[in-house]
Scaffold this motif. Structure first.
Motif, mmCIF file in Angstrom:
data_model
loop_
_atom_site.group_PDB
_atom_site.id
_atom_site.type_symbol
_atom_site.label_atom_id
_atom_site.label_comp_id
_atom_site.label_asym_id
_atom_site.label_seq_id
_atom_site.Cartn_x
_atom_site.Cartn_y
_atom_site.Cartn_z
ATOM 1 N N UNK A 13 50.430 49.609 51.672
ATOM 2 C CA UNK A 13 49.701 48.583 52.432
ATOM 3 C C UNK A 13 50.367 47.226 52.206
ATOM 4 N N UNK A 14 50.720 46.566 53.266
ATOM 5 C CA UNK A 14 51.414 45.275 53.156
ATOM 6 C C UNK A 14 50.489 44.159 52.657
ATOM 7 N N UNK A 15 49.194 44.312 52.846
ATOM 8 C CA UNK A 15 48.239 43.280 52.457
ATOM 9 C C UNK A 15 47.830 43.375 50.985
ATOM 10 N N UNK A 16 48.274 44.409 50.279
ATOM 11 C CA UNK A 16 47.812 44.653 48.924
ATOM 12 C C UNK A 16 48.962 44.551 47.935
ATOM 13 N N UNK A 17 48.706 43.939 46.805
ATOM 14 C CA UNK A 17 49.668 43.892 45.713
ATOM 15 C C UNK A 17 49.360 45.076 44.797
ATOM 16 N N UNK A 18 50.246 46.043 44.755
ATOM 17 C CA UNK A 18 50.018 47.267 43.988
ATOM 18 C C UNK A 18 50.082 47.048 42.482
ATOM 19 N N UNK A 19 50.269 45.829 42.087
ATOM 20 C CA UNK A 19 50.186 45.461 40.686
ATOM 21 C C UNK A 19 48.744 45.082 40.327
ATOM 22 N N UNK A 20 47.860 45.027 41.345
ATOM 23 C CA UNK A 20 46.445 44.683 41.138
ATOM 24 C C UNK A 20 45.686 45.833 40.495
ATOM 25 N N UNK A 21 44.686 45.490 39.737
ATOM 26 C CA UNK A 21 43.784 46.483 39.168
ATOM 27 C C UNK A 21 42.932 47.085 40.278
ATOM 28 N N UNK A 22 42.827 48.399 40.262
ATOM 29 C CA UNK A 22 41.999 49.118 41.246
ATOM 30 C C UNK A 22 42.073 50.603 40.945
ATOM 31 N N UNK A 23 41.303 51.369 41.690
ATOM 32 C CA UNK A 23 41.410 52.823 41.628
ATOM 33 C C UNK A 23 42.150 53.275 42.883
ATOM 34 N N UNK A 24 43.003 54.286 42.714
ATOM 35 C CA UNK A 24 43.883 54.736 43.778
ATOM 36 C C UNK A 24 43.758 56.247 43.973
ATOM 37 N N UNK A 25 43.579 56.661 45.224
ATOM 38 C CA UNK A 25 43.596 58.067 45.616
ATOM 39 C C UNK A 25 45.034 58.391 45.994
ATOM 40 N N UNK A 26 45.638 59.342 45.309
ATOM 41 C CA UNK A 26 47.054 59.665 45.449
ATOM 42 C C UNK A 26 47.215 61.076 46.004
ATOM 43 N N UNK A 84 43.904 57.767 40.180
ATOM 44 C CA UNK A 84 44.372 57.014 39.025
ATOM 45 C C UNK A 84 43.706 55.649 39.037
ATOM 46 N N UNK A 85 43.437 55.121 37.851
ATOM 47 C CA UNK A 85 42.850 53.793 37.684
ATOM 48 C C UNK A 85 43.890 52.889 37.055
ATOM 49 N N UNK A 86 44.145 51.767 37.674
ATOM 50 C CA UNK A 86 45.062 50.774 37.131
ATOM 51 C C UNK A 86 44.252 49.567 36.719
ATOM 52 N N UNK A 87 44.412 49.154 35.458
ATOM 53 C CA UNK A 87 43.702 47.983 34.959
ATOM 54 C C UNK A 87 44.705 47.058 34.302
ATOM 55 N N UNK A 88 44.992 45.944 34.956
ATOM 56 C CA UNK A 88 45.917 44.960 34.405
ATOM 57 C C UNK A 88 45.192 43.899 33.596
ATOM 58 N N UNK A 89 43.863 43.986 33.535
ATOM 59 C CA UNK A 89 43.053 43.008 32.800
ATOM 60 C C UNK A 89 42.650 43.607 31.465
ATOM 61 N N UNK A 90 42.254 42.755 30.568
ATOM 62 C CA UNK A 90 41.694 43.240 29.313
ATOM 63 C C UNK A 90 40.331 43.842 29.626
ATOM 64 N N UNK A 91 39.994 44.911 28.949
ATOM 65 C CA UNK A 91 38.673 45.488 29.165
ATOM 66 C C UNK A 91 38.726 47.000 29.242
#
Length: 177
Positions: A13-26, A84-91
Motif C-alpha cells: 500500500x503506497x499510503x502506509x509506512x510498513x515500518x508502522x506498528x500494526x497487525x498484518x494478514x500475510x 504477524x504483529x509489528x510493534x515499534x513502540x515500547x509496550x
C-alpha cells in the motif's frame, strides 16, 4: 541506463509506512501453485516434511525479530496464511487492540529505498522465505516461492476476528483438484 532493472509494480500500500506498528494478514504462495506443503484430508491440513519445516520456521520469526510477534498460521498445500504483529513502540505486543485504526498513520516518504527497513514485516518475510528455501531443497529440489507476498493491514478488532476465522476455516473450504 546500464544495469537498470525492469519496473516491478509493488503490492504494498503506497499510503502506509510498513515500518508502522500494526497487525498484518500475510499470504505467501508457492510458485506455480505446486502442492508441496501437504494435503487436505477430511477438511484438515496434513503437513508434509516441507510443511512441517515451513510451520517451524514461521513460529521462530519472533525469535529473530524483536518487534514482531507471531499470532496465527495456516499452511495449505500451495500457500500459507498468517497474522504477524509489528510493534515499534515500547509496550506489550500481546494486546489484541493493536490495529491500524488505533495507531498513528504516516505517509511513506518519497525517497526510494532499495531494501525494506530493518525489523519490518517485509524484512521478516524475506528472511523467513530465505530460510525455508534453503532447507526445502532437501525435500523438494525444485522448491520456489512466488515472488513477494500479499498483505493486508488489519484495521480493527472486528476485521481481525473475521480474518482469523477465515484463516482457521481455510482447510474446510479447500476444493481438491
Amino acid at each position: 541506463m546500464f544495469g537498470e532493472l525492469p519496473f516491478r509494480k509493488s503490492a504494498r500500500a503506497k499510503w502506509w509506512d510498513y515500518d508502522n506498528s500494526a497487525s498484518y494478514f500475510i499470504t505467501i504462495n508457492i510458485r506455480d501453485a505446486h502442492h508441496v506443503f501437504g494435503m487436505i484430508e477430511n477438511e484438515r491440513m496434513v503437513l508434509s516434511e516441507l510443511g512441517l519445516l515451513a510451520d517451524r520456521y514461521w513460529k521462530e520469526i519472533d525469535q529473530h525479530n524483536k518487534n514482531i510477534r507471531v499470532d496465527l498460521l495456516q499452511i495449505m498445500p500451495n500457500h500459507l496464511h498468517g497474522i504477524l504483529w509489528l510493534n515499534k513502540c515500547e509496550g506489550d505486543l500481546n494486546t489484541r487492540s493493536m490495529h491500524a485504526s488505533t495507531l498513528h498513520k504516516t505517509l511513506k516518504s518519497q525517497h526510494h529505498q532499495i531494501s525494506p527497513p530493518k525489523e519490518s514485516i517485509s524484512t521478516a518475510i524475506r528472511s523467513y522465505k530465505s530460510a525455508v528455501s534453503k532447507d526445502a531443497k532437501i525435500y523438494c529440489p525444485d522448491f520456489k516461492w512466488q515472488r513477494g507476498f500479499f498483505d493486508r493491514i488489519i484495521r480493527n478488532s472486528a476485521e481481525y476476528e473475521q480474518i482469523k476465522e477465515n484463516i482457521l476455516n481455510n482447510p474446510k473450504k479447500w476444493k481438491s483438484i
